[in-house]
Scaffold this motif. Structure first.
Motif, short mmCIF file in Angstrom:
data_model
loop_
_atom_site.label_atom_id
_atom_site.label_comp_id
_atom_site.label_asym_id
_atom_site.label_seq_id
_atom_site.Cartn_x
_atom_site.Cartn_y
_atom_site.Cartn_z
N GLU A 222 0.86 -1.20 0.00
CA GLU A 222 0.00 0.00 0.00
C GLU A 222 0.89 1.24 0.00
OE1 GLU A 222 -3.34 1.09 -0.11
OE2 GLU A 222 -2.37 3.04 0.17
N GLY B 293 -22.45 4.37 2.04
CA GLY B 293 -23.69 3.63 2.26
C GLY B 293 -23.47 2.16 1.92
N ARG C 76 -15.55 5.36 6.05
CA ARG C 76 -14.58 4.59 5.26
C ARG C 76 -13.40 4.15 6.14
NH1 ARG C 76 -12.97 4.81 -0.13
NH2 ARG C 76 -14.54 6.37 -0.56
N ASP D 263 -12.47 -0.78 -7.85
CA ASP D 263 -12.40 0.39 -8.74
C ASP D 263 -11.34 0.23 -9.82
OD1 ASP D 263 -14.40 1.62 -7.30
OD2 ASP D 263 -13.28 3.46 -6.89
#
Ligand code: FAD
Length: 449
Positions: A38, A58, A113, A307
């Motif tokens: 990361e 959500g 998040r 994504d």
């Protein structure tokens, strides 16, 4: 290495975001040796929360199913706030509540998040996943496969998972020299986040158990509630123009704009102008690409997830939920083809890509719905008829939103079903309108006689 010997035990996951850390959990549970690279620092480090994107998300059925599968749902429940529907804020100050569904469990859950990411990283570490923070992947060699990090270290693996988000470096390198399709589209609107703080009495300033929406063709706000009683509002505006981010750079104009377009935000966010001017706007992108995976002759491979494979606009609230569903589907494909990684990756891409392509279109469509249609009385009536039919025929008639947010029906099937229903609804509406007009004509004729 034979396919059997490869067994994809050595895995590098690029990106410790939502998709990367959840897929690390799934893979570790399957007995894979997983290392996550990361580029950012450890989100659990002091101060990390303030540095990162703090937005809340959500969580809906697809994400819930995945979190339940890995045993994390109950642990996360106390960090979430249930949202039972949308509260629509109209410019005249009126509030209109639209429930999400009929059943008790047809609700969304708002979660930060950061809290979700930390829970996933903690769980992955507990299962033996090794995280390397501050390691940016700068190159990928799909023939080995191997990844290079910015300290020039080369890490080889049996399986490389590119979970490095919408601007994925893995995707870029995977495509080099391949006939890879890449469709990237930026929305002409961007976003900024504002905090609706708790009131001076420590209580929420508005209804907490709902998603709040300020619709409009000049700008749009969506606010998710937080567990501490505050809400995080995301302001979406065109980048350009007098009433876009480019034109709203001076305090007086910002105040005038909010007073005219979103009057109640001046009470809900006392320092709305200061917050608005504090940060530059961020952009929104849709990405569709193919292929999502490449394999070697000896049974190793690279695959994209989340994504990196399919970024969508956030207007259907599905990006993370679809990413979590990816992790679950990849896990199922690895279980179905335990000794054949290329088969597993091919099955994963085949079963997901057509549906996430549909999601990209649906997410664009929902932008138009939130921007242009939500205030329309006709649209509201149609939504009500849709829900009434669902109440009457709960299994036979299910609104599109319900199919997307509250079920795991694949996105493409959900859209096909909704189109069939739409045609019927159009027919019913036309018939009702026709009947009403016929009645009116009859009455007018009778009066004239
Ligand atoms: C305003 C907004 C609101 C949203 N609301 C919702 C919502 O309500 N519900 C929902 O389901 N989705 C929502 N989404 C979408 C959701 O945020 C994304 O779909 C989700 O974050 C995707 O997860 P990911 O792990 O694939 O990517 P990311 O979360 O972007 O994570 C990628 C990770 O990879 C790391 N990385 C990147 N490049 C490298 C590299 N070269 N080397 C190493 N690491 C790297 C990044 O630092 C990051 O940690 C929203 C998005 C936005 C912008």
């Amino acid at each position: 290495m034979s396919r059997e010997a490869a067994r994809n035990h050595e895995t590098i996951v690029v990106g410790a975001g939502l998709a990367g850390s959840l897929t690390a959990v799934y893979l570790a549970r399957r007995g894979f040796r997983v290392r996550v690279l990361e580029r950012r620092g450890d989100p659990r480090a002091p101060g990390a929360k303030e540095e990162g994107r703090s937005i809340n998300l959500g969580l809906s059925q697809r994400g819930i199913v995945a979190l339940r599968e890995v045993g994390l749902l109950e642990r996360l429940a106390p960090l979430t706030v249930p949202m039972r529907g949308r509260v629509v804020h109209l410019p005249d100050g009126t509030l209109r509540f639209q429930p999400y569904g009929l059943a008790e469990d047809q609700i969304l859950h708002s979660i930060l998040r950061h809290d979700l990411n930390v829970a996933l990283v903690d769980e992955a570490e507990r299962l033996g996943v090794e995280f390397s923070w501050g390691q940016r992947v700068t190159a990928v060699d799909r023939t080995k496969p191997a990844v290079t990090t910015d300290d020039q270290a080369v890490h080889t693996a049996d399986l490389v998972v590119g979970a490095d988000g919408a601007f994925s470096a893995v995707r870029t390198h995977l495509g080099r020299g391949l006939r890879m399709d890449l469709h990237q589209e930026f929305l002409e609107w961007g976003y900024k986040e504002l905090l609706i703080p708790v009131g001076d009495d420590g209580e929420p300033r508005t209804e907490l158990r709902a998603l709040h929406v300020w619709p409009g063709d000049e700008g749009l706000i969506v606010a998710h509630p937080n567990a501490d009683g505050s809400l995080t509002a995301t302001v979406f505006l065109p980048f350009e123009g007098e009433h876009g981010f480019a034109g709203l750079t001076e305090a007086g104009r910002v105040r005038e704009f909010f007073a005219r377009r979103f009057p109640d935000t001046l009470t809900l966010i006392p320092d709305v102008v200061e917050q608005f001017l504090a940060h530059p706007p961020a952009s929104l992108v849709t990405v569709r690409t193919a292929p999502w995976h490449v394999t070697t002759d000896d049974g190793r491979g690279v695959v994209l997830i989340g994504d990196a494979a399919h970024a969508v606009y956030p207007f259907f609230g599905q990006g993370m939920n679809a990413a979590f569903e990816d992790c679950s589907v990849l896990n199922r494909c690895l279980a179905t083809h335990p000794h054949d990684l290329p088969q597993a990756l091919a099955a994963f891409e085949d079963s997901r890509r057509p549906h996430t392509d549909v999601l990209a279109e649906l997410s664009k469509r929902n932008f138009v719905e939130l921007r242009d249609k939500l205030r329309s009385p006709l649209f509201t009536v149609r939504k009500k008829v849709d829900l009434a039919l669902h109440r009457l025929l709960p299994n036979a008639w299910v609104p599109l939103y319900t199919l997307i947010a509250h079920t795991t029906v694949p996105y493409g099937e959900a859209l096909a079903r909704a189109r069939r229903q739409d045609r019927l609804l159009g027919g019913v509406t036309a018939a009702l309108t026709g009947a009403a007009l016929a009645g009116l004509t009859h009455r007018l004729q009778a009066k004239g006689r």
